[in-house]
Design a protein around this motif. Structure first.
Motif, PDB file in Angstrom:
ATOM      1  N   ALA A 188      46.398  -6.229 -15.299  1.00  0.00           N
ATOM      2  CA  ALA A 188      45.619  -7.377 -14.810  1.00  0.00           C
ATOM      3  C   ALA A 188      44.376  -6.867 -14.110  1.00  0.00           C
ATOM      4  O   ALA A 188      44.457  -6.030 -13.212  1.00  0.00           O
ATOM      5  CB  ALA A 188      46.459  -8.219 -13.846  1.00  0.00           C
ATOM      6  N   ARG A 189      43.223  -7.393 -14.527  1.00  0.00           N
ATOM      7  CA  ARG A 189      41.954  -6.972 -13.944  1.00  0.00           C
ATOM      8  C   ARG A 189      40.841  -7.785 -14.585  1.00  0.00           C
ATOM      9  O   ARG A 189      41.068  -8.549 -15.517  1.00  0.00           O
ATOM     10  CB  ARG A 189      41.694  -5.475 -14.187  1.00  0.00           C
ATOM     11  CG  ARG A 189      41.739  -5.116 -15.636  1.00  0.00           C
ATOM     12  CD  ARG A 189      41.994  -3.678 -15.974  1.00  0.00           C
ATOM     13  NE  ARG A 189      42.607  -2.869 -14.954  1.00  0.00           N
ATOM     14  CZ  ARG A 189      43.913  -2.735 -14.786  1.00  0.00           C
ATOM     15  NH1 ARG A 189      44.732  -3.423 -15.573  1.00  0.00           N
ATOM     16  NH2 ARG A 189      44.408  -1.940 -13.877  1.00  0.00           N
ATOM     17  N   ARG A 190      39.645  -7.617 -14.079  1.00  0.00           N
ATOM     18  CA  ARG A 190      38.485  -8.254 -14.682  1.00  0.00           C
ATOM     19  C   ARG A 190      38.338  -7.776 -16.123  1.00  0.00           C
ATOM     20  O   ARG A 190      38.578  -6.609 -16.422  1.00  0.00           O
ATOM     21  CB  ARG A 190      37.239  -7.895 -13.861  1.00  0.00           C
ATOM     22  CG  ARG A 190      35.946  -8.548 -14.306  1.00  0.00           C
ATOM     23  CD  ARG A 190      34.893  -8.386 -13.215  1.00  0.00           C
ATOM     24  NE  ARG A 190      34.765  -6.993 -12.783  1.00  0.00           N
ATOM     25  CZ  ARG A 190      33.927  -6.116 -13.328  1.00  0.00           C
ATOM     26  NH1 ARG A 190      33.162  -6.469 -14.351  1.00  0.00           N
ATOM     27  NH2 ARG A 190      33.838  -4.880 -12.855  1.00  0.00           N
ATOM     28  N   VAL A 191      37.949  -8.694 -17.008  1.00  0.00           N
ATOM     29  CA  VAL A 191      37.772  -8.322 -18.412  1.00  0.00           C
ATOM     30  C   VAL A 191      36.351  -7.808 -18.588  1.00  0.00           C
ATOM     31  O   VAL A 191      35.389  -8.576 -18.566  1.00  0.00           O
ATOM     32  CB  VAL A 191      38.029  -9.513 -19.349  1.00  0.00           C
ATOM     33  CG1 VAL A 191      37.957  -9.057 -20.808  1.00  0.00           C
ATOM     34  CG2 VAL A 191      39.382 -10.144 -19.061  1.00  0.00           C
ATOM     35  N   ALA A 192      36.217  -6.512 -18.695  1.00  0.00           N
ATOM     36  CA  ALA A 192      34.911  -5.874 -18.878  1.00  0.00           C
ATOM     37  C   ALA A 192      35.076  -4.743 -19.876  1.00  0.00           C
ATOM     38  O   ALA A 192      36.168  -4.168 -20.017  1.00  0.00           O
ATOM     39  CB  ALA A 192      34.386  -5.335 -17.547  1.00  0.00           C
ATOM     40  N   GLY A 193      33.997  -4.389 -20.561  1.00  0.00           N
ATOM     41  CA  GLY A 193      34.077  -3.406 -21.631  1.00  0.00           C
ATOM     42  C   GLY A 193      34.689  -2.092 -21.206  1.00  0.00           C
ATOM     43  O   GLY A 193      35.558  -1.542 -21.897  1.00  0.00           O
ATOM     44  N   TYR A 194      34.251  -1.553 -20.063  1.00  0.00           N
ATOM     45  CA  TYR A 194      34.716  -0.221 -19.669  1.00  0.00           C
ATOM     46  C   TYR A 194      36.179  -0.202 -19.250  1.00  0.00           C
ATOM     47  O   TYR A 194      36.813   0.851 -19.203  1.00  0.00           O
ATOM     48  CB  TYR A 194      33.835   0.342 -18.545  1.00  0.00           C
ATOM     49  CG  TYR A 194      34.138  -0.186 -17.162  1.00  0.00           C
ATOM     50  CD1 TYR A 194      35.046   0.464 -16.331  1.00  0.00           C
ATOM     51  CD2 TYR A 194      33.507  -1.332 -16.678  1.00  0.00           C
ATOM     52  CE1 TYR A 194      35.317  -0.011 -15.062  1.00  0.00           C
ATOM     53  CE2 TYR A 194      33.770  -1.809 -15.418  1.00  0.00           C
ATOM     54  CZ  TYR A 194      34.673  -1.141 -14.610  1.00  0.00           C
ATOM     55  OH  TYR A 194      34.946  -1.619 -13.351  1.00  0.00           O
ATOM     56  N   LYS A 195      36.753  -1.379 -18.954  1.00  0.00           N
ATOM     57  CA  LYS A 195      38.173  -1.425 -18.584  1.00  0.00           C
ATOM     58  C   LYS A 195      39.089  -1.389 -19.812  1.00  0.00           C
ATOM     59  O   LYS A 195      40.299  -1.293 -19.685  1.00  0.00           O
ATOM     60  CB  LYS A 195      38.450  -2.665 -17.728  1.00  0.00           C
ATOM     61  CG  LYS A 195      37.783  -2.569 -16.353  1.00  0.00           C
ATOM     62  CD  LYS A 195      38.105  -3.759 -15.473  1.00  0.00           C
ATOM     63  CE  LYS A 195      37.424  -3.671 -14.116  1.00  0.00           C
ATOM     64  NZ  LYS A 195      38.010  -2.639 -13.243  1.00  0.00           N
TER      65      LYS A 195
END
Length: 716
Positions: free
Chosen positions: A513-520
């Protein structure tokens, strides 16, 4: 003399509280209850269903509980004893006592000269929607630890009219944003008044208009959090929306918010007669405060801007959270000109190009936009990243501002992030810590030897039993939230009802669970779905996944990734062993980090500045399965969790190699160790790793250590 009104709206506390329950009224005004031992329990006990409806807002709860229910609970001696104990704990916590001291420092931090902590978001509690993700949660934990440590600190932020968006996924898995009005009258917020009894107003010239902001105060233990709010009738409609949304709107909205935060925040502190020992810029959003300090210093001391700069620099420290240049706020020149006009740079005695040069890596490059990070780097005496690796990355990223220095000489250090243990540790785990470490278990985190001795006394059976209870709670939570989400999306009755039997508390459960961003790299897990399904659909050793996270409203690529993950749970081969939980917030995070067996983290190295979710998991006995980046690069010791990859950043195809490492680690390490049981059906090696995780990570990665390090190394 500036005072605050503790104003009660007719929506709140409509029923007078019976005398045994009166302490709940005053405790509801201070967010201390949210991390106290029995604060949430005492409020929940009044009316559990209403407590959930109120999103754990105690003031709203007290206004909605029936008069009869209050009278009934006031006649319950066991409950009243709990309330009395809570009140005594609160009074003792808030009472006079030893304050923070900094041995060897002549310019100590005092209540007369506190730390002034500026941030664009604060995740104090999910009922106060002033946060979007990790930065805000970190800021909230910082305030709580400052309060616990009795470190004199005041905080400055913005009160957003609609906060960050609430997330809903439609039947196709596409994210839809919903905004709700934040009503300060039903929150524990005090409206700040001036000497004449009217609302205190702070004025900032923005877009050639005098924009006014009223001020609210939230009490976070011993710390005051002041929030500027432009939603008042005196402002033009456009300006009332300056504090409309957190990270919403366009670039112009962002810059005017940051002008209000930085410039308005300094003006607020002056109106409150607060003279800070140091100004802490937590991320670059508040960097304009350095210009306002320069303006005030120039006019009060008769100095030029060049003469005022070292004075300002000595009073400001800066924490950067972003490991890539593109993630730092930059603004086109015409937007700077439109927002500031010419009056402000004239007051600073600067030419237009000199003013713009303060925000450029190369002050002479007129093609370069105005960046808040270069401004903060120039006008702060100290800059730090939020992990050791992030400090290294930041020195390389900003070396151009110190062309005469080698990479190692660039004056950027680091203070690794930590999390507030009393906020994030589950009650059942907390009870174990109290039993085997001591009632003051949170304080023992600061004394490694005592902490280790206490955890060593903790029996395997009791730790596993507590963790198993938390997994049962998580399964019930997943079922309930999934059922409600499916009903709200008008899914078929059969599919909605299937949610009531999904997940199994005995199955290895992995959280992501975390912000949906490319680097993640949300999609990394799904790189080889056939192989992943074999891991999940194993009759003897199955695995289940729970996901949560939001994509930025304007990031279509991130929304597509989120949609892929959300729709994956519809795959019949999964057998209800994957769930996406809508509307990731502080409460969802609490459920997950306290209960999962494993926390998965797969950022692309070295783009994870720090990360803190895995630290919360470790506090609760969960294990981390993570790329060696951010905090995990410092925390992993080979036995307190699992590593993905070897930390190599030179791989030409890092995604492929990390995906292979992830699958292999699951197949050969994580799954076998979890399911290896002795004759008592206990996974002894897994429990040993849980204890090692708690022992080695708790003392290092908690916010008390972090705040004390800031106080001793950065603030002094």
């Amino acid at each position: 003399m500036i005072e605050t009104i503790e104003k009660l709206n007719n929506k709140s506390e409509s029923h007078p509280l019976p005398s045994p329950l009166e302490p709940l009224g005053r405790i509801s005004w201070n967010y201390w209850w949210s991390w106290s031992r029995d604060g949430a329990g005492c409020f929940r006990e009044l009316a559990p269903a209403i407590w959930e409806e109120c999103e754990h807002n105690p003031r709203l709860l007290l206004s909605r509980v029936s008069e009869y229910r209050l009278a009934e609970m006031a006649d319950d001696p066991v409950y009243c004893e709990r309330v009395n104990k809570l009140a005594n704990d609160f009074d003792e916590y808030m009472g006079l006592g030893q304050t923070w001291s900094n041995p060897g420092s002549e310019a100590s931090i005092t209540s007369e000269h506190p730390v002034a902590y500026f941030c664009a978001e604060f995740g104090v509690h999910n009922s106060l929607p002033l946060y979007s993700g990790g930065l805000g949660i970190l800021a909230g934990d910082h305030l709580k630890s400052a309060s616990d440590l009795r470190l004199p600190l005041v905080a400055i932020g913005l009160l957003y009219r609609q906060g960050y968006f609430r997330q809903r996924l439609n039947r196709e898995g596409w994210q839809q944003e919903v905004y709700r009005e934040t009503d300060p009258e039903i929150l524990p917020l005090h409206l700040v008044q001036g000497e004449d009894g009217s609302s205190l107003l702070i004025e900032v010239l923005i877009r050639d208009r005098a924009v006014q902001a009223q001020v609210w105060r939230a009490d976070v233990g011993r710390v005051a959090l002041y929030l500027l709010d432009t939603n008042i009738a005196a402002n033009a409609e456009t300006d009332r929306w300056v504090t409309g949304h957190l990270y919403g709107g366009d670039r112009e909205t962002r810059i005017v918010q940051e002008m209000l935060l930085g410039i308005g925040g300094v003006r607020l502190l002056r109106r409150l007669n607060i003279e800070p020992h140091v100004y802490h810029l937590n991320e670059g959003h508040s960097a304009f405060l350095t210009l306002e300090l320069a303006r005030v210093t120039m006019h009060s001391r008769g100095l030029s801007f060049a003469e005022a700069m070292p004075v300002v620099r000595e009073r400001c420290v800066f924490t950067t959270h972003t490991p890539v240049a593109a993630g730092n706020d930059e603004f086109a020149v015409d937007l700077i000109e439109r927002s500031f006009g010419s009056a402000y740079e004239e007051q600073l005695g600067l030419s237009h190009e000199e003013f713009l040069g303060l925000g450029r890596r190369d002050p002479k490059n007129t093609a370069e936009p105005f960046g808040l990070t270069p401004l903060a780097l120039r006008l702060c005496r100290s800059t730090n990243g939020v992990s050791r690796k992030h400090g290294e990355v930041s020195r390389a990223l900003w070396q151009k501002l110190w062309p005469e220095k080698t990479l190692n000489e660039v004056p950027i250090t680091h203070v690794t992030n930590g999390v507030h243990a009393p906020t994030w540790v589950a009650p059942t785990i907390r009870a174990l810590y109290e039993k085997y470490v001591g009632k003051d278990w949170a304080n023992k985190l600061r004394h490694r030897a005592e902490w280790e001795q206490g955890i060593a006394r903790l029996p395997d059976e009791e730790l596993w039993a507590a963790h198993s209870l938390l997994k049962q709670r998580l399964v019930a939570f997943v079922r309930d939230r999934s059922f409600q989400a499916r009903v709200n999306r008008d899914e078929t009755v059969e599919y909605a009802e299937a949610a009531r039997s999904m997940f199994d508390p005995n199955v290895l459960t992995i959280g992501f669970a975390r912000r949906v961003a490319g680097y993640k790299r949300w999609s990394l897990l799904l790189k080889d779905t056939e192989r992943l399904l074999k891991i999940i659909d194993n009759d003897e050793r199955p695995v289940q996944f729970v996901f949560a996270g939001k994509a930025h409203p304007q990031d279509s690529e991130a929304k597509l990734v989120l949609q892929q993950v959300a729709r994956w749970e519809h795959d019949g081969l999964l057998k209800d062993r994957a769930a996406f939980i809508d509307d990731y917030d502080q409460e969802v995070a609490r459920q997950l980090v306290q209960s999962v067996d494993v926390w998965l983290n797969v950022p692309r190295r070295p783009l994870e500045a720090s990360g803190t979710s895995g630290e919360k998991v470790a506090m609760n006995g969960g294990l981390n399965l993570s790329v060696l980046d951010g905090w995990w690069l410092e925390g992993y010791d080979g036995a307190n969790g699992f590593a993905i990859g070897n930390g190599d950043e030179s791989s030409s195809d890092a995604d492929a190699s990390d995906a292979e490492s992830l699958y292999r680690t699951l197949e050969q390490e994580v799954v076998p160790v979890f399911y290896d049981r002795d004759t008592e059906r206990l996974p002894r090696k897994w429990i040993w790793m849980m204890k090692r995780s708690i022992t080695t990570l708790g003392p290092e990665f908690n916010s008390d250590r972090m705040v004390a390090e800031y106080a001793l190394r950065i603030y002094s």
